[in-house]
Design a protein around this motif. Sequence first.
Motif, PDB file in Angstrom:
ATOM      1  N   PRO A 198     -67.096 -57.525 -22.360  1.00 28.32           N
ATOM      2  CA  PRO A 198     -67.744 -57.496 -23.467  1.00 28.32           C
ATOM      3  C   PRO A 198     -68.210 -56.267 -24.123  1.00 28.32           C
ATOM      4  N   VAL A 199     -68.473 -56.492 -25.511  1.00 28.63           N
ATOM      5  CA  VAL A 199     -68.925 -55.227 -26.113  1.00 28.63           C
ATOM      6  C   VAL A 199     -70.612 -55.486 -26.358  1.00 28.63           C
ATOM      7  N   SER A 200     -71.272 -56.662 -25.975  1.00 26.56           N
ATOM      8  CA  SER A 200     -72.393 -56.715 -26.001  1.00 26.56           C
ATOM      9  C   SER A 200     -72.899 -57.669 -25.052  1.00 26.56           C
ATOM     10  N   GLN A 236     -74.651 -61.165 -23.553  1.00 28.36           N
ATOM     11  CA  GLN A 236     -74.995 -62.420 -23.787  1.00 28.36           C
ATOM     12  C   GLN A 236     -76.413 -62.772 -23.255  1.00 28.36           C
ATOM     13  N   GLU A 237     -77.039 -64.032 -23.466  1.00 27.97           N
ATOM     14  CA  GLU A 237     -78.137 -64.269 -22.812  1.00 27.97           C
ATOM     15  C   GLU A 237     -78.227 -64.054 -21.470  1.00 27.97           C
ATOM     16  N   PRO A 238     -79.587 -63.821 -20.972  1.00 28.98           N
ATOM     17  CA  PRO A 238     -79.446 -63.499 -19.428  1.00 28.98           C
ATOM     18  C   PRO A 238     -78.727 -64.758 -18.482  1.00 28.98           C
ATOM     19  N   GLY A 239     -78.170 -64.211 -17.637  1.00 26.09           N
ATOM     20  CA  GLY A 239     -77.550 -65.176 -16.612  1.00 26.09           C
ATOM     21  C   GLY A 239     -76.176 -65.556 -17.121  1.00 26.09           C
ATOM     22  N   GLN A 240     -75.754 -64.777 -18.009  1.00 25.32           N
ATOM     23  CA  GLN A 240     -74.251 -64.864 -18.473  1.00 25.32           C
ATOM     24  C   GLN A 240     -73.302 -63.739 -18.510  1.00 25.32           C
ATOM     25  N   VAL A 241     -72.332 -63.678 -18.843  1.00 25.82           N
ATOM     26  CA  VAL A 241     -71.536 -62.489 -18.847  1.00 25.82           C
ATOM     27  C   VAL A 241     -72.226 -61.485 -19.691  1.00 25.82           C
ATOM     28  N   GLY A 242     -71.987 -60.190 -19.483  1.00 30.56           N
ATOM     29  CA  GLY A 242     -72.449 -58.983 -20.337  1.00 30.56           C
ATOM     30  C   GLY A 242     -71.590 -57.647 -20.072  1.00 30.56           C
ATOM     31  N   ARG A 286     -55.609 -50.672 -28.352  1.00 29.07           N
ATOM     32  CA  ARG A 286     -56.383 -51.733 -27.107  1.00 29.07           C
ATOM     33  C   ARG A 286     -56.567 -52.846 -28.097  1.00 29.07           C
ATOM     34  N   VAL A 287     -56.736 -53.997 -27.108  1.00 29.09           N
ATOM     35  CA  VAL A 287     -56.760 -55.288 -27.547  1.00 29.09           C
ATOM     36  C   VAL A 287     -58.072 -55.730 -27.342  1.00 29.09           C
ATOM     37  N   ARG A 288     -58.470 -56.707 -28.323  1.00 24.31           N
ATOM     38  CA  ARG A 288     -59.839 -57.173 -28.689  1.00 24.31           C
ATOM     39  C   ARG A 288     -59.652 -58.614 -28.604  1.00 24.31           C
ATOM     40  N   SER A 323     -73.379 -73.161 -27.093  1.00 30.83           N
ATOM     41  CA  SER A 323     -72.068 -72.517 -27.490  1.00 30.83           C
ATOM     42  C   SER A 323     -72.346 -71.296 -28.417  1.00 30.83           C
ATOM     43  N   GLY A 324     -71.427 -70.471 -28.675  1.00 28.23           N
ATOM     44  CA  GLY A 324     -71.375 -69.287 -29.347  1.00 28.23           C
ATOM     45  C   GLY A 324     -70.272 -68.566 -29.517  1.00 28.23           C
ATOM     46  N   THR A 325     -70.389 -67.133 -29.887  1.00 34.41           N
ATOM     47  CA  THR A 325     -69.066 -66.301 -30.112  1.00 34.41           C
ATOM     48  C   THR A 325     -69.434 -65.053 -29.261  1.00 34.41           C
ATOM     49  N   SER A 326     -68.440 -64.389 -28.995  1.00 34.72           N
ATOM     50  CA  SER A 326     -68.573 -63.077 -28.262  1.00 34.72           C
ATOM     51  C   SER A 326     -67.455 -62.378 -28.460  1.00 34.72           C
ATOM     52  N   VAL A 327     -67.136 -61.039 -28.265  1.00 35.73           N
ATOM     53  CA  VAL A 327     -66.119 -59.996 -28.358  1.00 35.73           C
ATOM     54  C   VAL A 327     -66.081 -59.378 -27.125  1.00 35.73           C
TER      55      VAL A 327
END
Length: 122
Positions: free
Chosen positions: A12-14, A16-22, A88-90, A103-107
């Motif tokens: 991930p480039v940023s 997410q909320e605590p307890g999730q991927v980061g 590179r791939v995104r 729900s949400g979005t991520s990169v």
Amino acid sequence: MARSLDGLVLAPVSDQEPGQVGTGTRFAYREQDGTVWAEYAGGDIVRGHLVGTRDGDRLDFRYVQLKHDGTTSGGHCRSAVVELPDGRVRLDEAWEWESQSGSGTSVVEQVTGTSAMEQPTT
């Protein structure tokens, strides 16, 4: 179509909320004949798995993960595969929990160099 995800490590480039991927989470992707899967770990995640399909530059998969606090969660994600100017791939992701609300979005982007070595074992 962007190149294969097979053997790539993404992060991930940023956060997410605590307890999730980061940003400390690493996804080790595999791909074969339109099927994609990955193992992931890092940050608040002890172990995670995803499995799904690829059609052109679109991924559709489900994920499940175990956090350090012993809880599990899972959901559904649709991603667009983008090849960056540097090769590179995104993945531009839109996800939704199935085990809880939200729900949400991520990169996530391909990592290279020494940070790529911090991937989950398969």
